[in-house]
Scaffold this active site. Structure first.
Site, PDB file in Angstrom:
ATOM      1  CG  ASP A   1       0.275   9.148   0.792  1.00  0.00           C
ATOM      2  OD1 ASP A   1       0.161   7.977   1.173  1.00  0.00           O
ATOM      3  OD2 ASP A   1      -0.303  10.117   1.339  1.00  0.00           O
TER       4      ASP A   1
ATOM      5  CG  HIS B   1      -2.042  -1.007   1.066  1.00  0.00           C
ATOM      6  ND1 HIS B   1      -3.316  -0.658   0.704  1.00  0.00           N
ATOM      7  CD2 HIS B   1      -2.050  -2.351   1.191  1.00  0.00           C
ATOM      8  CE1 HIS B   1      -4.061  -1.746   0.630  1.00  0.00           C
ATOM      9  NE2 HIS B   1      -3.315  -2.792   0.928  1.00  0.00           N
TER      10      HIS B   1
HETATM   11  C1  GDG Z   1      -1.961   3.791   3.414  1.00  0.00           C
HETATM   12  C2  GDG Z   1      -1.000   4.463   2.430  1.00  0.00           C
HETATM   13  C3  GDG Z   1      -2.802   4.436   0.703  1.00  0.00           C
HETATM   14  C4  GDG Z   1      -7.913  10.563   8.224  1.00  0.00           C
HETATM   15  N1  GDG Z   1      -8.185  11.331   9.300  1.00  0.00           N
HETATM   16  C5  GDG Z   1      -9.316  10.828   9.845  1.00  0.00           C
HETATM   17  C6  GDG Z   1      -9.738   9.741   9.077  1.00  0.00           C
HETATM   18  N2  GDG Z   1      -8.858   9.602   8.097  1.00  0.00           N
HETATM   19  C7  GDG Z   1      -8.990   8.573   7.045  1.00  0.00           C
HETATM   20  C8  GDG Z   1      -9.097   9.209   5.700  1.00  0.00           C
HETATM   21  C9  GDG Z   1      -8.670   8.054   4.793  1.00  0.00           C
HETATM   22  C10 GDG Z   1      -7.661   7.330   5.675  1.00  0.00           C
HETATM   23  O1  GDG Z   1      -7.884   7.732   7.022  1.00  0.00           O
HETATM   24  C11 GDG Z   1      -6.239   7.691   5.320  1.00  0.00           C
HETATM   25  O2  GDG Z   1      -5.913   7.053   4.135  1.00  0.00           O
HETATM   26  P1  GDG Z   1      -4.689   7.493   3.231  1.00  0.00           P
HETATM   27  O3  GDG Z   1      -4.764   6.728   1.989  1.00  0.00           O
HETATM   28  O4  GDG Z   1      -4.774   8.954   3.026  1.00  0.00           O
HETATM   29  O5  GDG Z   1      -3.370   7.208   4.068  1.00  0.00           O
HETATM   30  P2  GDG Z   1      -2.689   6.011   4.975  1.00  0.00           P
HETATM   31  O6  GDG Z   1      -3.417   5.823   6.234  1.00  0.00           O
HETATM   32  O7  GDG Z   1      -1.267   6.396   5.102  1.00  0.00           O
HETATM   33  O8  GDG Z   1      -2.856   4.680   4.071  1.00  0.00           O
HETATM   34  C12 GDG Z   1      -1.766   5.305   1.424  1.00  0.00           C
HETATM   35  C13 GDG Z   1      -3.634   3.638   1.690  1.00  0.00           C
HETATM   36  O9  GDG Z   1      -2.820   2.920   2.622  1.00  0.00           O
HETATM   37  C14 GDG Z   1      -4.534   2.624   0.976  1.00  0.00           C
HETATM   38  O10 GDG Z   1      -3.797   1.800   0.145  1.00  0.00           O
HETATM   39  O11 GDG Z   1      -3.671   5.280  -0.032  1.00  0.00           O
HETATM   40  O12 GDG Z   1      -0.879   5.864   0.469  1.00  0.00           O
HETATM   41  O13 GDG Z   1      -0.033   5.259   3.124  1.00  0.00           O
HETATM   42  O14 GDG Z   1      -9.742   7.192   4.536  1.00  0.00           O
HETATM   43  O15 GDG Z   1     -10.387   9.668   5.507  1.00  0.00           O
HETATM   44  N3  GDG Z   1     -10.845   9.037   9.332  1.00  0.00           N
HETATM   45  C15 GDG Z   1     -11.589   9.412  10.404  1.00  0.00           C
HETATM   46  N4  GDG Z   1     -11.235  10.457  11.204  1.00  0.00           N
HETATM   47  C16 GDG Z   1     -10.112  11.202  10.948  1.00  0.00           C
HETATM   48  O16 GDG Z   1      -9.827  12.143  11.673  1.00  0.00           O
HETATM   49  N5  GDG Z   1     -12.712   8.725  10.697  1.00  0.00           N
END
Ligand code: GDG
Length: 453
Positions: free
Chosen positions: A362, A154
């Protein structure tokens, strides 16, 4: 049809109430079909729990195991998040490698393999996720597993010069070759992996990205992860009529809102983002008092030193910026380290005129896609997106920036804040098409089509 078995570090059981930030659980949870088995760590630490605990919900079986304190520190805090995470995000300056932690990592991967194997049927398709579990497949093979086993990373993969810095980089590369399919979000990550196997394992990949290593054919692929945009859009629209959105609107007094939402993680480029906002106020003083930034930075991996340091850095930086620009009735940056509920977050995205997504690296970045999904077609906001997020390969109609250049990001925020409605609509329509097309089902189906025998 074969059963799908998902293996990931943490398992997201639907009954867990508290909101948790994290892309993997969100994305996999959305694509889950009844009949699936999801196996992984319960998130608990203890001495018991060496045999899996089973839960059933909506036709999905969740099998979880516990870790001991020592395993948690060596496998999770240590090697996974102190060595692999920084390395695979190009942060050699943050690479904290200790041999005993790597051994602890191998040990937990072996424990995953050992406890999973008795739960498997012969024709199960096994799909292992992410950097914490690179060696699980090899451990399964060592114990005789003949299953089709796939792996999806990921986060980014790095070119040979960077992988070379990790003392156990080559053994990890060999371990990845125990999988039948190795998937990445985008071609760049896949090509970096292929460059590493060519450089260090002396294999020559075929045109289609597959290669043979020690008698086994390994297929590589890129398969960008997506979100359930329809569902997220509906949540955002509902949330926009709710109490939290009313409160934030009232607190803004018609000022424009710029939103960022990330786990509190150095890969997300939060100090750079705050410096860019500082630059905006410095260079475009007309925005002082007329725009507010809300940064939700949900605390994450708090036992890892680098994350504690980052938190202190951000506290200082926000204090400094707010101290310099605040008026008695306006502060530039609203900063919170608590997670919001998913519904509230969706509503806030919809209110925000600008979505600021500026990671330094990312794998994909789902916040970028969620921000697009949450907009109203009548008055959509503008997405500013780092070119170093995997999402930038798909979301080309965002304002694409280099997050290391505070001036460039400040100019993009200014451009977004002053963009006329027709251009906002046009850009959003184009982004919408991409985001709606990339469903979690498509992600899963594409991977499984490659994994099926
Ligand atoms: C890894 C990879 C890849 C954020 N703040 C809150 C909250 N979030 C949610 C967001 C989103 C998720 O968390 C974060 O997802 P990301 O993709 O931006 O980042 P990572 O956690 O680093 O994920 C990344 C992913 O895996 C999938 O393959 O895209 O590159 O690093 O859904 O909305 N959710 C809530 N409260 C918050 O304050 N409920």
């Amino acid at each position: 049809m074969s059963r799908l078995v998902i293996v990931s570090n943490r398992v997201q059981i639907p009954s867990e109430k508290a909101p948790r930030a994290g892309g993997l659980a969100v994305a996999l949870g959305a694509g889950l079909k009844p009949g699936t088995l999801w196996f992984g760590w319960s998130g608990k630490r203890g001495t018991g729990g060496r045999t899996p605990t089973l839960h059933e919900a909506q036709g999905v079986t969740y099998a979880t195991i516990d870790l001991t304190d020592k395993e948690y520190h060596e496998f999770y805090v240590g090697f996974s998040n102190g060595a692999l995470w920084p390395l695979l995000h190009y942060r050699l300056d943050f690479l904290d490698y200790f041999r005993h932690e790597y051994e602890g990592y191998r040990g937990v991967n072996a424990y995953f393999a050992e406890t999973l194997l008795p739960l498997l049927n012969d024709d199960d398709l096994v799909w292992v996720h992410d950097y914490q579990l690179i060696t699980t497949g090899a451990e399964m093979r060592e114990r005789g597993a003949q299953h089709r086993i796939g792996f999806f990373l990921h986060i980014p993969f790095v070119p040979p010069e960077i992988l070379d810095a990790l003392p156990c980089g080559i053994p990890l590369l060999r371990a990845l070759c125990a999988y039948d399919v190795v998937g990445f979000h985008i071609d760049d990550h896949k090509n970096a992996f292929l460059a590493c196997v060519s450089a260090f394992l002396d294999v020559t990949p075929d045109e289609d990205g597959s290669f043979v290593y020690e008698g086994r054919r390994v297929q590589t692929m890129s398969d960008p992860i997506g979100i359930d945009a329809e569902d997220f859009a509906a949540t955002a629209a509902r949330s926009a009529r709710g109490a939290e959105v009313r409160r934030i609107r009232e607190s803004l007094f018609s000022r424009a809102l710029v939103i960022g939402a990330d786990r509190l993680d150095y890969s997300k480029g939060l100090p750079n983002r705050f410096r860019a906002f500082d630059q905006l106020l410095e260079r475009f003083p007309e925005h002082r008092g007329t725009v507010s930034m809300l940064q939700v930075a949900a605390r994450s991996r708090e036992d890892v030193d680098r994350y504690q340091q980052l938190r202190r850095t951000l506290d200082r930086l926000v204090g400094d910026i707010n101290g310099r620009y605040s008026e008695f009735d306006w502060i530039p940056i609203r900063y919170m380290t608590r997670a919001l509920s998913r519904k509230t977050l969706a509503g806030f995205y919809r209110v925000a005129r600008v979505g600021l997504v500026t990671p330094l690296r990312d794998g994909m970045n789902l916040v970028a896609k969620e921000y697009v999904a949450a907009q109203s077609s009548a008055d959509p906001g503008v997405l500013i997106l780092s070119r170093f997020a995997g999402a930038a390969y798909e979301l080309r109609d965002a304002l694409i920036v280099n997050p290391f250049d505070a001036d460039e990001v400040a100019e993009a925020i200014n451009q977004a804040l002053t963009m006329e409605l027709p251009e906002r609509k046009e850009r959003w329509q184009a982004l919408r098409e991409v985001v709606w097309a990339g469903t979690p089902e498509r992600f899963t189906e594409t991977f499984l089509a490659a994994l099926r025998p």
